[in-house]
Structures are given as structure tokens and as C-alpha cells.
Design a protein around this motif. Structure first.
Motif, short mmCIF file in Angstrom:
data_model
loop_
_atom_site.label_atom_id
_atom_site.label_comp_id
_atom_site.label_asym_id
_atom_site.label_seq_id
_atom_site.Cartn_x
_atom_site.Cartn_y
_atom_site.Cartn_z
N CYS A 118 -23.86 103.10 13.06
CA CYS A 118 -24.52 101.81 13.24
C CYS A 118 -25.12 101.68 14.64
CB CYS A 118 -23.53 100.67 12.98
SG CYS A 118 -23.06 100.47 11.24
N SER A 119 -24.41 102.18 15.64
CA SER A 119 -24.90 102.11 17.02
C SER A 119 -26.14 102.98 17.20
CB SER A 119 -23.80 102.53 18.00
OG SER A 119 -22.68 101.69 17.89
N ALA A 120 -26.11 104.19 16.61
CA ALA A 120 -27.26 105.09 16.70
C ALA A 120 -28.48 104.50 16.00
CB ALA A 120 -26.90 106.45 16.09
N ILE A 121 -28.26 103.87 14.84
CA ILE A 121 -29.36 103.23 14.11
C ILE A 121 -29.92 102.07 14.92
CG2 ILE A 121 -29.94 101.87 12.06
CD1 ILE A 121 -27.97 103.66 10.50
N TRP A 122 -29.04 101.27 15.55
CA TRP A 122 -29.50 100.16 16.40
C TRP A 122 -30.37 100.69 17.53
CZ3 TRP A 122 -28.64 99.36 21.61
CH2 TRP A 122 -29.15 98.15 22.12
N PHE A 123 -29.92 101.77 18.18
CA PHE A 123 -30.68 102.36 19.28
C PHE A 123 -32.05 102.84 18.80
CE2 PHE A 123 -31.92 106.02 21.91
CZ PHE A 123 -31.92 105.43 23.17
N ILE B 164 -33.74 101.73 16.18
CA ILE B 164 -34.53 100.54 15.86
C ILE B 164 -35.14 99.94 17.12
CG2 ILE B 164 -34.31 98.11 15.16
CD1 ILE B 164 -32.43 99.07 12.92
N GLN B 165 -34.33 99.85 18.19
CA GLN B 165 -34.83 99.29 19.45
C GLN B 165 -35.88 100.18 20.09
OE1 GLN B 165 -33.91 96.16 20.54
NE2 GLN B 165 -32.90 96.15 18.54
N LYS B 166 -35.62 101.48 20.07
CA LYS B 166 -36.53 102.43 20.72
C LYS B 166 -37.89 102.46 20.04
CE LYS B 166 -36.88 107.18 22.41
NZ LYS B 166 -36.21 108.50 22.50
N HIS B 167 -37.90 102.33 18.72
CA HIS B 167 -39.15 102.42 17.96
C HIS B 167 -39.69 101.05 17.56
CE1 HIS B 167 -37.51 106.50 17.59
NE2 HIS B 167 -38.76 106.89 17.43
N PHE C 227 -26.51 99.01 7.34
CA PHE C 227 -26.21 99.74 8.58
C PHE C 227 -27.15 99.39 9.73
CE2 PHE C 227 -24.37 102.25 5.17
CZ PHE C 227 -23.13 102.57 5.68
N SER C 228 -28.06 98.45 9.51
CA SER C 228 -29.03 98.08 10.55
C SER C 228 -28.65 96.77 11.22
CB SER C 228 -30.43 97.95 9.93
OG SER C 228 -30.84 99.16 9.33
N HIS C 229 -28.84 96.71 12.53
CA HIS C 229 -28.62 95.49 13.31
C HIS C 229 -29.81 95.33 14.25
CE1 HIS C 229 -24.59 96.67 11.97
NE2 HIS C 229 -24.27 95.40 12.06
N ILE C 230 -30.26 94.11 14.38
CA ILE C 230 -31.46 93.88 15.19
C ILE C 230 -31.13 93.51 16.63
CG2 ILE C 230 -33.58 92.54 15.36
CD1 ILE C 230 -33.41 94.55 13.02
N SER C 231 -30.09 92.72 16.84
CA SER C 231 -29.73 92.31 18.21
C SER C 231 -28.43 92.98 18.65
CB SER C 231 -29.58 90.79 18.29
OG SER C 231 -28.37 90.37 17.67
N ILE C 232 -28.26 93.11 19.94
CA ILE C 232 -27.06 93.74 20.49
C ILE C 232 -25.82 92.88 20.21
CG2 ILE C 232 -27.45 92.72 22.76
CD1 ILE C 232 -25.81 96.14 21.97
#
Length: 271
Positions: free
Chosen positions: A22-27, A29-32, A59-64
Motif C-alpha cells: 500500500c505504501s509503494a502504491i501510494w508513492f 500514485i504521488q510520483k505520477h 490498495f490505493s490511497h490518495i493522501s498521506i
């Protein structure tokens, strides 16, 4: 003094892996600069054949803050992996996590369908849900039923009696986070009770592997059919007689091709 972090990770391998994913997917999402509408689950997109969103939305999260809240609760619930002596444990955790992801997503869509068709609330056609909370609420409910003496630790300082945690958290998040999906969280609780009370049971390695295979197949086919991702090795064709579906692999110059008969067929909620 508490246990060293590496020891905690060793005791919660499945939980640690899910948090890392989940953390890798969040990163990513933010990077792209990916928005919730690209990965989230809504009634409208599902009707367009985007079945893969049932998995990606979980498994996706938009905000930290959204990520930290969900992963903090999930880390505390990782105690389930150490409770093999009462019928839980790592295998149970993995098997029923998969069920919680799929069934809670389908239940959310079922509730949206009811609200749209029965109560004519078209707003729910475009409500987009993202987040792992459905699964978190499901595990809260299962742990509350199986081990009511446990406590849920949040952020390292907030401790809730697990027996009240599902509904306390449901009310708490609905009040302080207006965008929190009440329907999504409630769906997780309902599926959690169905599993804890034995209404949904019998998962073992065979059924888990079979279910995983079907999930991968549906995700790949829906990605292809919806035009989200073009798998060059995969072809989906329609035939004249739609009552005779067939799936077959054909040899080709570049490898093997799958041909399958087919017939034509607003905001964000944090979960």
C-alpha cells in the motif's frame, strides 16, 4: 520497553507485506500524479467493465493521512497472525483478506445499486471509493468477535477496546472525515461478521489459490476489454453464436494467443 521493530515485522509477515504494498502504491500514485478517478471504484466505471478497480481501489490511497490512519490500524490488527491457537493465524489472515477485498467491494457496489435503482439517488453512480478501510473494518469485526479482550492501538497512543472498535471507528471517522465512506466501512463490518459467525467459511489453500487465479484472470480480461491496458498477447473476440462461449489458446508466431468469445455487454469516498 516494546519489542524491536524487526521482531514485530517477523511476527506479522503478511501485515508487513500489505503495508509495504500500500505504501509503494501510494508513492507511485504521488510520483505520477494519479488521481482517485484513475484507480477508484464507482458504480459507473464498473458498469463500463472496469472490474479491475475492485482490487486497485482497495490498495490505493490518495493522501498521506488516509494511508497512515489505515496502515496504523492494520498494523495493530496484525496480532491476528499470532492467534493460530484460536483458529486464526497467518494462513487464515491471507485467505480471508482476499475474501474481504473482493466481497466488501462487491457489497459496496450492491448497496450503490440499491440506492440508485430503488431510491433513485443517481449521485451514487459517480461516487468513487479508494482505500483499504473496508478490509481494516472487516478485520476489526473478526477480531472483536474472536478475541473480544484485545485492544486496537492507533498511532501508538490511542487504545480502543476491540469489542467496540468497529462501530466506534465507523462513527468517529464519519464525524471527523466528511469524505469517509460510511457505506464502504459498513460493508467491511458486514462481511467481517459473516466470516466471524461462520456464514462464510471453508477457505483453504486450494480455494485461495483458485480464487486468486480467477481474480487475476478477471483483472487481466477487464483491463484489456475496457481499453485501460493493451495486452498484445491477448485477443477478445465476439462470435455470431453468443450462446456458445469458448476460451482457447492458439499458437502464433510470437507465442500463444488467448481467444475468447464475448458478448457486448462525483466525488471521492475514502475507505
Amino acid at each position: 520497553m516494546g519489542k524491536p521493530l524487526f521482531y514485530e515485522i517477523w511476527e506479522k509477515p503478511a501485515t508487513s507485506c500489505i503495508i509495504a504494498i500500500c505504501s509503494a502504491i501510494w508513492f507511485y500514485i504521488q510520483k505520477h500524479n494519479i488521481g482517485y478517478s484513475h484507480v477508484g471504484l464507482s458504480y459507473e466505471t464498473l458498469m463500463e467493465g472496469h472490474y479491475w478497480r475492485i482490487i486497485t481501489s482497495a490498495f490505493s490511497h490518495i493522501s498521506i493521512l488516509h494511508l497512515v490512519f489505515n496502515m496504523s490500524a492494520l498494523w495493530s490488527l496484525g496480532v491476528i497472525e499470532r492467534l493460530g491457537h484460536i483458529g486464526l493465524g497467518v494462513k487464515y489472515y491471507l485467505h480471508y483478506t482476499m475474501l474481504l477485498v473482493v466481497l466488501s467491494g462487491l457489497l459496496v457496489l450492491g448497496m450503490y445499486h440499491l440506492l440508485i435503482q430503488k431510491f433513485k439517488l443517481d449521485y451514487f453512480r459517480r461516487v468513487t471509493a479508494v482505500g483499504y478501510s473496508c478490509v481494516v473494518f472487516g478485520w476489526m469485526t473478526i477480531l472483536a468477535t474472536k478475541q473480544p479482550s484485545s485492544k486496537l492501538e492507533l498511532f501508538g497512543f490511542l487504545s480502543l477496546p476491540i469489542s467496540f472498535a468497529p462501530f466506534e471507528s465507523l462513527i468517529f471517522t464519519s464525524i471527523i472525515v466528511p469524505q469517509a465512506s460510511f457505506i464502504g466501512h459498513l460493508s467491511g463490518i458486514i462481511v467481517g461478521y459473516a466470516i466471524a459467525w461462520g456464514l462464510i467459511h471453508g477457505m483453504n489453500n486450494y480455494w485461495a489459490v483458485s480464487m486468486l487465479g480467477w481474480i487475476v484472470l478477471v483483472v487481466v480480461l477487464s483491463l484489456k476489454k475496457s481499453g485501460t491496458y493493451d495486452f498484445e498477447f491477448l485477443e477478445i473476440e465476439s462470435v455470431t453464436d453468443s450462446s456458445l462461449p469458448s476460451v482457447r489458446f492458439l499458437s502464433s508466431g510470437n507465442g500463444r494467443t488467448l481467444q475468447m468469445s464475448a458478448t457486448p455487454d462525483v466525488g471521492a469516498n475514502l475507505v
